[in-house]
Design a protein around this motif. Structure first.
Motif, mmCIF file in Angstrom:
data_model
loop_
_atom_site.group_PDB
_atom_site.id
_atom_site.type_symbol
_atom_site.label_atom_id
_atom_site.label_comp_id
_atom_site.label_asym_id
_atom_site.label_seq_id
_atom_site.Cartn_x
_atom_site.Cartn_y
_atom_site.Cartn_z
ATOM 1 N N PRO A 159 6.847 6.483 12.072
ATOM 2 C CA PRO A 159 5.752 5.917 11.283
ATOM 3 C C PRO A 159 6.075 4.513 10.781
ATOM 4 C CG PRO A 159 6.830 7.721 10.113
ATOM 5 C CD PRO A 159 7.379 7.701 11.493
ATOM 6 N N TYR A 160 7.357 4.235 10.627
ATOM 7 C CA TYR A 160 7.731 2.905 10.151
ATOM 8 C C TYR A 160 7.371 1.846 11.190
ATOM 9 C CZ TYR A 160 10.577 -0.805 8.168
ATOM 10 O OH TYR A 160 10.993 -1.990 7.624
ATOM 11 N N LYS A 163 3.720 1.401 11.131
ATOM 12 C CA LYS A 163 3.343 0.554 9.997
ATOM 13 C C LYS A 163 3.513 -0.910 10.374
ATOM 14 C CE LYS A 163 4.742 -0.256 5.162
ATOM 15 N NZ LYS A 163 3.665 0.308 4.356
ATOM 16 N N THR A 164 4.644 -1.215 10.999
ATOM 17 C CA THR A 164 4.883 -2.587 11.422
ATOM 18 C C THR A 164 3.808 -3.051 12.396
ATOM 19 O OG1 THR A 164 7.185 -1.921 11.349
ATOM 20 C CG2 THR A 164 6.736 -4.127 12.117
ATOM 21 N N HIS A 167 0.893 -4.107 10.533
ATOM 22 C CA HIS A 167 1.102 -5.428 9.950
ATOM 23 C C HIS A 167 0.921 -6.531 10.991
ATOM 24 C CE1 HIS A 167 3.217 -4.593 5.938
ATOM 25 N NE2 HIS A 167 2.594 -3.511 6.311
ATOM 26 N N LEU A 197 2.540 6.280 5.010
ATOM 27 C CA LEU A 197 3.216 5.005 5.223
ATOM 28 C C LEU A 197 2.294 4.021 5.951
ATOM 29 C CD1 LEU A 197 6.074 4.107 4.575
ATOM 30 C CD2 LEU A 197 6.744 4.701 6.882
ATOM 31 N N GLY A 200 -1.916 2.412 4.128
ATOM 32 C CA GLY A 200 -2.170 1.179 3.400
ATOM 33 C C GLY A 200 -2.188 -0.028 4.321
ATOM 34 N N SER A 201 -1.218 -0.082 5.235
ATOM 35 C CA SER A 201 -1.095 -1.242 6.105
ATOM 36 C C SER A 201 -2.268 -1.359 7.060
ATOM 37 C CB SER A 201 0.198 -1.157 6.898
ATOM 38 O OG SER A 201 1.282 -1.056 6.020
ATOM 39 N N MET A 204 -5.304 -2.576 5.336
ATOM 40 C CA MET A 204 -5.174 -4.013 5.117
ATOM 41 C C MET A 204 -5.567 -4.763 6.399
ATOM 42 S SD MET A 204 -2.910 -6.762 5.642
ATOM 43 C CE MET A 204 -1.524 -5.826 6.280
ATOM 44 N N GLU A 233 2.028 1.839 -3.727
ATOM 45 C CA GLU A 233 1.115 1.172 -4.653
ATOM 46 C C GLU A 233 0.274 0.083 -4.005
ATOM 47 O OE1 GLU A 233 3.941 1.345 -8.569
ATOM 48 O OE2 GLU A 233 4.615 0.386 -6.735
ATOM 49 N N TRP A 234 0.899 -0.700 -3.150
ATOM 50 C CA TRP A 234 0.180 -1.841 -2.586
ATOM 51 C C TRP A 234 -0.939 -1.366 -1.684
ATOM 52 C CZ3 TRP A 234 1.958 -5.169 -5.707
ATOM 53 C CH2 TRP A 234 3.290 -5.104 -6.126
ATOM 54 N N GLY A 235 -0.601 -0.328 -0.915
ATOM 55 C CA GLY A 235 -1.623 0.247 -0.056
ATOM 56 C C GLY A 235 -2.771 0.827 -0.865
ATOM 57 N N VAL A 237 -4.025 -0.177 -3.623
ATOM 58 C CA VAL A 237 -4.952 -1.220 -4.078
ATOM 59 C C VAL A 237 -5.921 -1.577 -2.960
ATOM 60 C CG1 VAL A 237 -5.141 -3.568 -4.917
ATOM 61 C CG2 VAL A 237 -3.229 -2.147 -5.636
ATOM 62 N N VAL A 238 -5.371 -1.777 -1.775
ATOM 63 C CA VAL A 238 -6.206 -2.200 -0.651
ATOM 64 C C VAL A 238 -7.197 -1.103 -0.283
ATOM 65 C CG1 VAL A 238 -6.143 -3.002 1.712
ATOM 66 C CG2 VAL A 238 -4.315 -3.621 0.174
#
Lengths: 1102, 415
Positions: A159-160, A163-164, A167, A197, A200-201, A204, A233-235, A237-238
């Protein structure tokens, strides 16, 4: 890294490419004499084989980049090291590459193959970082490579890495927007990803690439809502801000109804939409006798969003709290918005930058929803240490919050502010007072008097500001304030601030009729000093002169002429123009008197009073919390918050086929579920706590502590009552009985097994009588409830016999056997005989959960006829074949799940195996051979059957611990001569055992198991499934669950625990008379939940 | 999202820049300098500054401006929160966050920033994860300067269900310490009555436990807590239903909880200030006298008392004698500071003397506000008490400790 002083020399220096770098480098220490030489040195270091030298060089280069120095000429030397083994060197090279690749595109291409190799590395960190760097190199020529890499990474196992990949999407998009369509495909794919994970990305990326493709969200909406709490947290918000927009397009306004109701209660008729109103509340819609218009029913998905975001108000991150706050502000019904106030006020404790942003938003909110922040008025009081910008914002909020009742306190507070040393703040305070005065009529005079007092303030700024505000106030009711105008007129001698002077002059001119004596005198003075005045004052002098000329030409004619002549030769053309214009207008000339006749109307027309209002008014058309809102201007890339739709779009677009959720990676913790603590520790802990805390709770905690413990005694009684035990009503406390009962239970259950051949029906009847007798005798609520429950259960079993009896073996297992096996955390109340001790003591060993108090509550509170039957009707799945007669060379083996607790181990599912020998010869030595089992699964073999004569059959019981999974248990069935490979796969419904629960307790547990643990499915019940017992029977056939009493007639609840882990499985069937029924399963074990839903739906809709 | 980051010191030098997308010229900071000039004071620089092509969002901490450049719409708090997180991370890494320290560790700073954001979107901000990716500098490594400070494996936390905790933690002494720190925010008016007072508290933890411990912390009187915000490790539902804090702690120091004590509870104000500050219109001398005394202290001593006050501009100098402690007056900033120390209830500390005022200037409108700092050990002024701390999931017995402290937050006395 020790040459910090060397930095001092180049502070703020700009990064010219040719600028000598001498002495700038932390490690150079001033040894190298020229730029070229030093770079040569770095190149040399990079060319060596020693990693330490390379590292040293790279560190120096990165330090140069950090300071904004140009290091681009080292590109060839650096890029060579991209494949360096040393991971730190490599990382620093990456940093360098990302910084300079854009400038040296050709050379950068040299590095690409390294990254392509990296993308295939077994180490996920290396794969991810290769993708990161590859996608960060802004070289258009590699777009196809990037596209390929992203697509591949989007389906990576890690999953990492995924996620990348998410991004990387916006990176590629900004490099080449033509790739949009392909990127959207990737986004769509990643949106379906179920890991927190990635969520959020990818959202975004969605926001940056295709925010308009709202249709991509439909299918993922519920998942995103449910995952939200576990996303970082950041995810969060988005996602929240995206969902706010989404909800605005998909749901109806929660406030529309209120307004509709008020306006036209009769007219609105939305008959066609009737069927859309699913979920809670639709019942009323259909049953309402009136030819009703559709009442507003919140879409369950809308509710889901509100419910799942609410806990995030407790987040430590201000950004998350703000995001939730704006979501509630824009989406929640009026009554619910209030919850955000407390959290926002909390943020005021944070850093001043956070305060600044929060206050801006509070200011906007407080205009629309003043009541929300009123209780926190004092939190907005200003401290002398607050930065000015914060003070002014707080003032804004205070002004917005001021109303009839709190205005005295607010004004008193303002009074202290006026004396502040911070003059900007004082000026703002005066304006605030002015606004209060206009908004609240009652205090207008008080404010005005206060402001007039300020006119004698020594600080000119204060006076000036007061004058300006007074002017505005006076315009509202000039007649009564002649005195104040006179006072102001006197001030013209002292006040020098142009704006204030201009204001006074305007006032006198406007209301010259109220001060007929003073006005000409003021004009005289002003005429004297005219040349020295500021422009703004001069204009007002002309104004005053004109007005006086019109009203009092006798006295002022000459003065006016004089002023106009002065103005005619002024340096400023505005003033010259104005003078010329005014002269033409007011002084009647030979030719055209037409205009001058109307001059009075022109100059002295009644002017509307200015409205003093907040600069934050109407700012809420921007999404709160956004940059655009803060700046009150549309920022680049701002997505407009759409208006609510008139009619809700089809809600079914969000329905998702529930797939096998076993792939979902569960994140626990994170404010969310609590599962890690083994169940038993929790319980024992709770009990411990209860004991310990009693004394402390006694006064402060009035309710929970004592009641709970007090109730436990009668509770255990009633629980045993309901099982018609005459002995165990001794009133021993539940905790005591725990340990004893567990052991006894084991004996009991085996006992009951023996008696299972007899029909349970007779006993049931007996019990019913007994229970009824008790119920009447005690006339307690519990008693009567339990009696009705048992009678009901009997009824179910009756009907069952009449109607559906597919397999004969079912009858054999009496109801008693269906109760759950002992699980560790569960205390079993042992039941002895029925009241007439002569009757054979077969009692259903029933599980009583620990929090008995709530059980009791549940029983007493439900007043509608209860239909509780803990006992599931006989058994679920029918006999299944394990070994066919032909394959088994005459030996046929079937198995059934008996739903009895397995005597050896409570975690095991007991499986009855039926052997029959249809061959000619006896089969000898039947036993289980070496099982090959998946991890976790274990088998308790049945005792060897020595011999099975031809034509005979035998039954054996074996236990299998499936470890709460539907994995297949493979084992060998051996006879003396042969081995047969057989396998048993349990239906998911057999992996659990029923538990006894009250309605309240059920609800409580259900409340804990929401979010990811909740699986909901809509279904249409066929007409055959309309009666109670059929539904109950169908459900219990599929799953070994216990019926839970339920207050409403159209709802069915069932509860059970999985055998191995003892996790609760709660099943709710909401079977409305019309429309779709809804099936909800709550369980920590999501896989089990999902499969169960599938099975039950299948069973019900057949 | 976040395009670039500039670090600017108080004298206006850009001493570090980092770009996550294409390079933004540092000339964009000119707009910031302009705003800085206009604001006169550092804290008054608006946190959001629009420029023609970019938006500058800044935070000011430790005398450094952290200026983030963004190009498109983004929630401003998102950026601000992130910048604060950056500062916290630096502090966590280097002990202090100051210009020289950042310059000394510029490579580590750069590596950390590289990990924290990817394409301007936060990637790894949990300090536990970061520390596995980029190891904080230690004395040994600085001396040897050879060993790498970059981890080569993906930190397990990044993927685990508890991303805030690293795996394989081992300690010989297993300890868990919790500090309950409460701050009183108050405004006291001239006459000594309370205008507004509230208690804000935090529980800071230092947990050094082996393995994957699962802790629960319960309070004797959880109802006092009116509004709470949690570290992400706290299980929210457990709190909702049982008012128990249940969590798998991060390793090391962290803030478990911050709370607000419900407004209904009257706040005990532990100190009072008697003041007599008077300016006379004609005279160039003013009188100044303040006395600090204990009020409701629950029998505890008040320590670390510091009185500060911003004097009006007209005050040229002050000649004061304290009965205890030391005092300073800065004639430039007009800041009076009196370090009192402990308050002895028998002998109340006082500061008396005169102020010399600018000759001819009129008397100031407002008497200065007095700001008070103090500490009371072993006391949580709200009465909050931790009931139990239990550990599950691990076999050993940890040392547990709970400390209470009350401090003055924004405690102001208007005179």
């Amino acid at each position: 890294m020790s040459a910090a002083p060397a930095y001092g020399e180049d502070k703020g220096g700009s990064a010219g490419p040719g600028e000598p770098e001498y002495g700038h480098d932390p490690a150079s220490g001033g040894i190298f004499s020229s730029d070229y030489k030093r770079h040569d040195d770095l190149k040399e270091m990079l060319d060596t084989n020693k990693d330490s030298l390379k590292l040293e060089a790279m560190k120096r280069i990165v330090a140069m980049i950090a300071r904004g120095k140009n290091a681009s000429d080292l590109f060839p030397a650096v890029v060579k090291n991209v494949a360096c083994k040393n991971i730190e060197v490599k990382k620093l090279v990456y940093v360098y590459l990302v910084r300079y690749a854009e400038e040296q595109q050709d050379l950068a291409l040299l590095s690409i193959s390294t990254f392509q190799r990296g993308l295939k590395d077994p180490n996920q960190l290396i794969r991810a970082s290769a993708l990161r760097v590859l996608s960060s190199i802004r070289v258009p020529i590699i777009v196809p490579i990037m596209m390929l890499a992203i697509k591949e990474a989007a389906s990576d196992m890690s999953p990492y890495v995924r996620k990348t990949a998410a991004h990387a999407i916006p990176k590629l998009y900004s490099l080449d927007s033509d790739q949009k369509d392909q990127l959207i495909e990737v986004i769509e794919k990643l949106l379906a990803d179920k890991t927190t994970l990635v969520a959020g990305s990818v959202v975004m990326a969605f926001e940056e690439v295709c925010p308009e493709r709202i249709d991509l969200i439909h299918k993922n909406y519920r998942k995103l809502c449910n995952l939200l709490i576990d996303v970082e947290e950041w995810g969060q918000v988005v996602i929240i801000s995206m969902l706010t927009r989404y909800a605005r397009t998909q749901f109806l306004s929660p406030t529309q109804n209120e307004s509709l109701l008020e306006e036209n209660p009769e007219k609105a008729f939305y008959g066609s939409e009737e069927d859309e109103a699913k979920g809670p509340g639709s019942e009323e819609a259909t049953t309402a006798a009136l030819p009703a218009r559709k009442p507003y029913v919140m879409d369950p998905d809308h509710r889901l969003l509100l419910r799942n975001t609410k806990p995030l108000l407790q987040s430590r991150s201000a950004a998350v709290v703000m995001a939730v706050a704006q979501l509630y502000f824009h989406l929640a019904p009026k009554a619910e918005v209030g919850v955000i106030a407390k959290a926002l006020v909390r943020l005021l404790r944070s850093h001043s930058e956070v305060q600044y942003v929060v206050l801006q938003n509070v200011a906007t909110m407080s205009i629309k929803r003043r009541g929300m922040f009123e209780p926190y008025l004092k939190s907005f009081y200003i401290r002398s240490t607050d930065p000015t910008q914060i003070k002014i914002l707080k003032l804004e909020v205070l002004t917005n919050l001021a109303n009839e009742t709190n205005i005295p306190t607010v004004l008193r507070e303002f009074q202290t502010y006026i004396r502040s040393m911070d003059k900007d703040f004082v000026a703002a305070t005066i304006q605030a007072i002015g606004r209060c005065a206009t908004n609240i009529g009652r205090v207008r005079d008080t404010c005005l008097n206060g402001l007039v007092q300020l006119l004698s303030n020594r600080d000119e700024l204060v006076v000036a500001e007061s004058v300006v505000v007074i002017k505005k106030l006076l315009q509202m009711q000039p007649a009564q304030h002649g005195e104040i105008i006179k006072h102001l007129a006197k001030l013209t001698d002292n006040i020098q601030v142009p704006m204030a002077r201009a204001s006074i002059l305007w006032l006198i001119g406007e209301y010259c009729e109220h001060v007929p004596k003073i006005a000409p005198d003021v004009l005289r003075k002003m005429a004297k000093s005219f040349t020295a005045e500021e422009d703004i004052v001069k204009l007002q002098v002309i104004n005053l002169a004109a007005k006086l000329y019109l009203t009092n030409s006798k006295q002022t004619k000459l003065l006016t002429q004089y002023v106009l002549s002065l103005a005619k030769y002024d340096q400023n053309y505005d003033i010259r123009d104005r003078a010329r214009f005014t002269r033409q207008l007011i002084v009647p000339s030979e030719q055209g008197g037409a205009l001058s006749r109307h001059a009075k109307k022109l100059f002295l027309a009644p002017k509307p009073a200015p409205v003093l209002e907040s600069s934050f008014k109407d700012r809420d058309h921007f999404q709160l919390g956004s940059l655009s809102h803060l700046l009150n201007a549309k920022a680049t890339g701002y997505q407009e918050l759409p208006d609510w739709p008139e009619e809700a779009p089809d809600p079914s677009v969000r329905n998702v086929e529930e797939e096998d959720l076993s792939l979902i990676e569960t994140h626990v913790g994170l404010l969310g579920e609590y599962t890690e603590v083994p169940e038993w520790t929790k319980c024992s802990n709770r009990e411990k706590r209860k004991e310990k805390e009693k004394p402390f709770y006694s006064d402060s905690e009035g309710e929970s502590g004592p009641t709970e413990s007090a109730d436990s005694d009668p509770e255990s009684e009633s629980a045993s009552d309901s099982k018609s035990s005459s002995e165990s009503g001794s009133g021993e406390s539940s905790s005591e009985s725990d340990s004893e009962d567990q052991e006894e239970e084991k004996g009991k259950s085996s006992e009951s097994e023996q008696s299972e051949e007899e029909s349970g029906k007779r006993k049931m009847k007996k019990r019913k009588k007994v229970a009824e007798g008790q119920g009447e005798g005690s006339s307690s609520d519990e008693g009567s409830d339990s009696s009705s429950s048992s009678s009901e259960s009997e009824r179910t079993s009756d009907t069952e016999e009449e109607q559906v009896e597919p397999d004969s073996w079912r009858k054999k297992t009496p109801p008693s056997s269906k109760s759950a096996p002992v699980a560790k955390e569960i205390s079993l109340l042992d039941l002895e005989d029925f009241t007439p001790p002569s009757v054979q003591p077969v009692s259903p060993p029933t599980i009583v959960s620990t929090s008995l108090a709530t059980d009791l509550e549940g029983l007493t509170l439900t007043d509608s006829p209860l239909v509780p039957s803990l006992l599931s009707p006989v058994s679920g799945v029918g006999r299944q074949e394990l070994l066919h007669r032909v394959a088994g060379e005459g030996l046929a083996v079937d198995y059934t799940f008996s739903r009895q607790p397995f005597s050896g181990d409570p975690h095991m599912v007991s499986v009855h195996i039926h052997f029959s020998n249809s061959s000619e010869t006896p089969i000898k030595g039947l036993h289980v051979g070496t099982p090959k089992l998946p991890p976790g699964i274990s088998i308790q073999e049945f005792p060897e059957i020595e011999s099975l004569a031809p034509g005979e059959s035998a039954t054996a019981v074996m236990g299998i611990n499936f470890c709460d999974s539907t994995q297949v248990a493979n084992f060998q069935l051996c006879t003396q001569t042969r081995q047969f490979y057989v396998s048993i796969q349990p239906p998911v419904g057999e992996l659990m055992a029923p538990v006894f629960m009250s309605e309240n307790e059920f609800k409580k547990e259900q409340g804990k198991l929401t979010g990811m643990s909740e699986i909901t499915e809509k279904l249409t019940l066929p007409d055959t499934c309309r009666s109670d017992h059929i539904v109950v029977q169908k459900v219990t056939t599929v799953a070994n669950l216990g019926r839970v009493p339920c207050g409403t007639s159209d709802e069915y609840r069932f509860a059970g625990r999985t055998l191995t882990s003892g996790s609760l499985v709660l099943l709710t069937l909401d079977a409305r008379p019309t429309g779709a029924a809804q099936l909800t399963v709550n369980s920590e074990k999501m896989v089990i939940g999902t499969m169960l839903v599938k099975d039950v739906v299948q069973a019900l809709t057949q | 999202m976040i395009h670039s980051l500039f670090l600017i010191n108080s004298s206006g030098d850009i001493f570090l820049e980092k770009h996550w997308k294409s390079v933004v010229s540092r000339s964009v900071c000119d707009y910031f300098f302009e705003a800085q000039e206009r604001a006169t004071e550092a804290e008054n620089v608006p946190p959001v500054i629009p420029t023609p092509h970019h938006y500058l969002l800044s935070v000011y901490r430790h005398k450094i401006f952290f200026v983030a450049v963004i190009q498109t719409e983004v929630p401003p708090l998102f950026v601000i929160e992130f910048l604060h997180r950056v500062v916290d991370t630096f502090q966590d890494y280097f002990g202090v966050c100051s210009e020289p320290v950042i310059k000394d560790n510029v490579v580590v700073v750069y590596e950390v920033l590289e990990e924290m954001l990817d394409n301007g979107f936060p990637l790894a901000t949990e300090s536990n994860i970061l520390k596995e990716l980029i190891k904080p500098p230690t004395i040994l490594r600085t001396v040897v300067n050879r060993s790498t400070n970059v981890g080569d494996q993906l930190p397990t936390g990044q993927l685990s269900v508890v991303p805030w905790r690293r795996t394989g933690v081992k300690y010989t002494n297993n300890e868990a310490y919790f500090d309950v720190i409460e701050e009183i925010d108050a405004i006291i008016d001239k006459s000594g009555s309370t205008i507004t007072a509230e208690i804000q508290g935090v529980i800071d933890a230092c947990v050094k436990l082996t393995g994957m411990p699962d802790l629960t912390l319960s309070f004797m009187n959880p109802r006092l807590l009116d509004d709470v915000s949690f570290h992400p490790c706290v299980r929210f539902k457990r709190w909702e239903s049982e008012r128990i804090l249940s969590f798998i702690p991060p390793d090391g120091n962290f803030r478990l909880l911050s709370y607000h004590v419900s407004a209904q509870n009257l706040v005990a104000i532990p100190v009072y200030v008697k003041h007599n500050i008077s300016f006379r219109d004609s005279s160039s001398l003013g009188r100044f006298e303040i006395t600090v005394g204990p009020k409701q202290t629950m029998g505890k001593t008040i320590e670390g008392v510091i009185v500060t006050s911003q004097m009006p501009k007209g005050v040229l100098n002050m000649s004061l004698t304290p009965s205890q402690g030391t005092h300073t007056f800065d004639p430039v900033t007009k800041m009076l500071s009196w370090d009192v120390g402990k308050i002895n209830p028998q002998k109340l500390p006082s500061l008396k003397g005169t102020m010399s005022l600018q000759a001819g200037a009129s008397k100031p409108d407002e008497n200065p506000t007095i700001n008070l700092h103090f500490k009371i050990q072993q006391l949580a002024i709200s009465g909050l008490k931790v009931n139990r701390l239990d550990m599950y999931g691990e076999k050993y017995k940890p040392f547990k400790g709970i400390k209470y402290m009350t401090k003055a937050g924004k405690f102001q006395v208007r005179t």
